[in-house]
Design a protein around this motif. Structure first.
Motif, mmCIF file in Angstrom:
data_model
loop_
_atom_site.group_PDB
_atom_site.id
_atom_site.type_symbol
_atom_site.label_atom_id
_atom_site.label_comp_id
_atom_site.label_asym_id
_atom_site.label_seq_id
_atom_site.Cartn_x
_atom_site.Cartn_y
_atom_site.Cartn_z
ATOM 1 N N ARG A 270 0.817 4.177 -2.902
ATOM 2 C CA ARG A 270 0.680 5.613 -2.663
ATOM 3 C C ARG A 270 1.743 6.383 -3.449
ATOM 4 O O ARG A 270 1.469 7.447 -4.025
ATOM 5 C CB ARG A 270 0.816 5.921 -1.168
ATOM 6 C CG ARG A 270 -0.396 5.532 -0.331
ATOM 7 C CD ARG A 270 -0.193 5.927 1.118
ATOM 8 N NE ARG A 270 -1.309 5.565 1.957
ATOM 9 C CZ ARG A 270 -2.399 6.298 2.118
ATOM 10 N NH1 ARG A 270 -2.509 7.468 1.486
ATOM 11 N NH2 ARG A 270 -3.379 5.900 2.909
ATOM 12 N N PHE B 265 -4.618 0.438 -5.002
ATOM 13 C CA PHE B 265 -4.457 0.635 -3.559
ATOM 14 C C PHE B 265 -5.684 0.113 -2.810
ATOM 15 O O PHE B 265 -5.561 -0.598 -1.810
ATOM 16 C CB PHE B 265 -4.235 2.110 -3.258
ATOM 17 C CG PHE B 265 -4.160 2.426 -1.793
ATOM 18 C CD1 PHE B 265 -2.955 2.358 -1.106
ATOM 19 C CD2 PHE B 265 -5.307 2.792 -1.096
ATOM 20 C CE1 PHE B 265 -2.893 2.628 0.242
ATOM 21 C CE2 PHE B 265 -5.249 3.067 0.262
ATOM 22 C CZ PHE B 265 -4.039 2.994 0.929
ATOM 23 N N HIS C 14 1.232 9.124 -6.462
ATOM 24 C CA HIS C 14 1.853 10.455 -6.372
ATOM 25 C C HIS C 14 2.650 10.795 -7.625
ATOM 26 O O HIS C 14 2.652 11.957 -8.070
ATOM 27 C CB HIS C 14 2.760 10.506 -5.138
ATOM 28 C CG HIS C 14 3.497 11.808 -4.987
ATOM 29 N ND1 HIS C 14 2.867 12.987 -4.607
ATOM 30 C CD2 HIS C 14 4.808 12.124 -5.177
ATOM 31 C CE1 HIS C 14 3.754 13.958 -4.567
ATOM 32 N NE2 HIS C 14 4.936 13.475 -4.903
ATOM 33 N N GLN D 248 0.825 -1.204 0.000
ATOM 34 C CA GLN D 248 0.000 0.000 0.000
ATOM 35 C C GLN D 248 0.865 1.262 0.000
ATOM 36 O O GLN D 248 0.539 2.264 -0.643
ATOM 37 C CB GLN D 248 -0.931 0.002 1.218
ATOM 38 C CG GLN D 248 -2.063 -1.010 1.112
ATOM 39 C CD GLN D 248 -2.891 -1.068 2.368
ATOM 40 O OE1 GLN D 248 -3.138 -2.118 2.942
ATOM 41 N NE2 GLN D 248 -3.348 0.080 2.837
ATOM 42 N N TRP D 249 1.967 1.234 0.736
ATOM 43 C CA TRP D 249 2.885 2.375 0.764
ATOM 44 C C TRP D 249 3.417 2.665 -0.633
ATOM 45 O O TRP D 249 3.475 3.824 -1.072
ATOM 46 C CB TRP D 249 4.013 2.090 1.746
ATOM 47 C CG TRP D 249 5.157 3.049 1.651
ATOM 48 C CD1 TRP D 249 6.365 2.829 1.054
ATOM 49 C CD2 TRP D 249 5.215 4.390 2.142
ATOM 50 N NE1 TRP D 249 7.177 3.939 1.157
ATOM 51 C CE2 TRP D 249 6.484 4.918 1.813
ATOM 52 C CE3 TRP D 249 4.316 5.206 2.831
ATOM 53 C CZ2 TRP D 249 6.870 6.209 2.152
ATOM 54 C CZ3 TRP D 249 4.694 6.496 3.155
ATOM 55 C CH2 TRP D 249 5.963 6.972 2.822
#
Length: 358
Positions: free
Chosen positions: A126, A145, A130, A122-123
């Motif tokens: 992200r 995600f 971005h 999930q990190w």
């Protein structure tokens, strides 16, 4: 997470990002052609062929970012998750554009999610969102995600806020007060009046999914919250000897929650049990236990109803009175278009305190 069309788009981007030779020699395949062949092999499920092609590309140029991304995907498809993550991480470190970082992040997320490390995946998703070079690619990263998040047994949220407060002690807004209708004004002490300051609020909650099926889910949740204060110079002058820490409030709780949908039912039902402790001014304040149950019904495609009951018991500490509370609630919600909802609800509460009972 990444389908055939997206993979081919990835291959095209990888080819665009990679260095191009000035001239092809004889009939030898160019690096661009090798990347396209590797992407096609991955799309067709031939991870072994893709590995051979990407290894040839990396033997030619170990810093070929596009080849590293395709190599990570081929390794992941062949079940070599740790080497896949290593290749994706190297691609990330070599990336110099948002497009390259986006693709490297996706490759890393795939390798981690496939190995069961969904929180770390999930990190990286992200990061992919971005650095997405287009709105469509960002939207797809957000969808990925949410897909991983829904399948992650662990879910953690952090919250931090800082802001001014005009009355951190719940004091009076007036300097004087009257008692029992006496014709005299009594001056309140400085600490009995409202004290201003700055509030720092910190919170963390984490959920672990114990079990899940199409008909139910059972979660264990932990929550911690802390509010600390710093008085203004004016407040310190108004109430000498009083510190912001005197009003600090903290809480810690654990909850077991279960939600299920019976066959043929129009909506889910659930229950939860919570046990927690609070602190005030650095001292134990109250132990509490809570039991709740709820039910939802679908009346129509746009209208739903719900009902809930909550029973809470509080055991006071340090002179705080024990109390019990019963709360009943029900309501109807209707979607009215434009993303808006109309809600009509009724809430009833009955409470009993040991001090009041004496």
């Amino acid at each position: 997470m990444i389908g055939l069309r997206r993979l081919l788009a990835l291959a095209a981007l990888a080819a665009a990002l990679a260095p191009r030779p000035s001239q092809a020699e004889g009939t030898a395949l160019t690096p661009e052609a090798l990347r396209e062949l590797a992407a096609t092999a991955i799309a067709e499920g031939r991870s072994g062929a893709a590995l051979t092609l990407t290894q040839a590309l990396l033997a030619r140029d170990p810093d070929d970012g596009g080849a590293l991304i395709l190599h990570a995907r081929a390794l992941r498809d062949s079940g070599n998750f740790a080497p896949a993550a290593q290749a994706a991480r190297r691609a990330w470190r070599l990336s110099e554009t948002d497009a390259a970082r986006h693709m490297a992040s996706l490759a890393m997320a795939q390798a981690l999610a496939s190995s069961g490390q969904r929180t770390r995946a999930q990190w990286w998703l992200r990061r992919a969102a971005h650095h997405a070079p287009t709105p469509a690619m960002r939207q797809r990263a957000v969808q990925d995600f949410r897909y991983v998040q829904a399948r992650n047994r662990w879910a953690t949220a952090l919250s931090v806020s800082v802001g001014p407060r005009s009355n951190i002690n719940n004091g009076s807004a007036h300097e004087t007060t009257r008692l029992y209708d006496l014709p005299y004004d009594f001056r309140l002490s400085g600490e009995a009046q409202a004290l201003s300051g700055t509030e720092l609020s910190l919170g963390v909650s984490t959920r672990y999914r114990l079990s899940e099926s199409r008909q139910h889910k059972t979660d264990l949740l932990f929550r911690a919250h802390q509010r600390i204060y710093r008085l203004t110079d004016e407040a310190r002058a108004q109430a000498p000897g009083v510190e912001g820490s005197d009003f600090a409030f903290g809480s810690l709780s654990a909850t077991l929650a279960h939600e299920a949908r019976d066959a043929g039912a129009s909506g889910p039902h659930g229950f939860a049990a919570t046990l927690g402790q609070t602190w005030y001014g650095g001292e134990p304040y109250m132990l509490f236990a809570q039991l709740s149950a709820n039910r939802h019904w679908a009346i129509s495609p746009r209208t739903g109803a719900h009902a809930s009951v909550t029973l809470e018991g509080q055991a006071g500490q340090g002179g705080t009175a024990d109390s019990r509370k019963l709360r009943l609630a029900s309501g109807v919600t209707r979607a009215i278009g434009g993303g808006h909802r109309l809600h009509l609800g009724v809430i009833g509460t009955a409470s009993r305190s040991e001090d009041a009972a004496r």
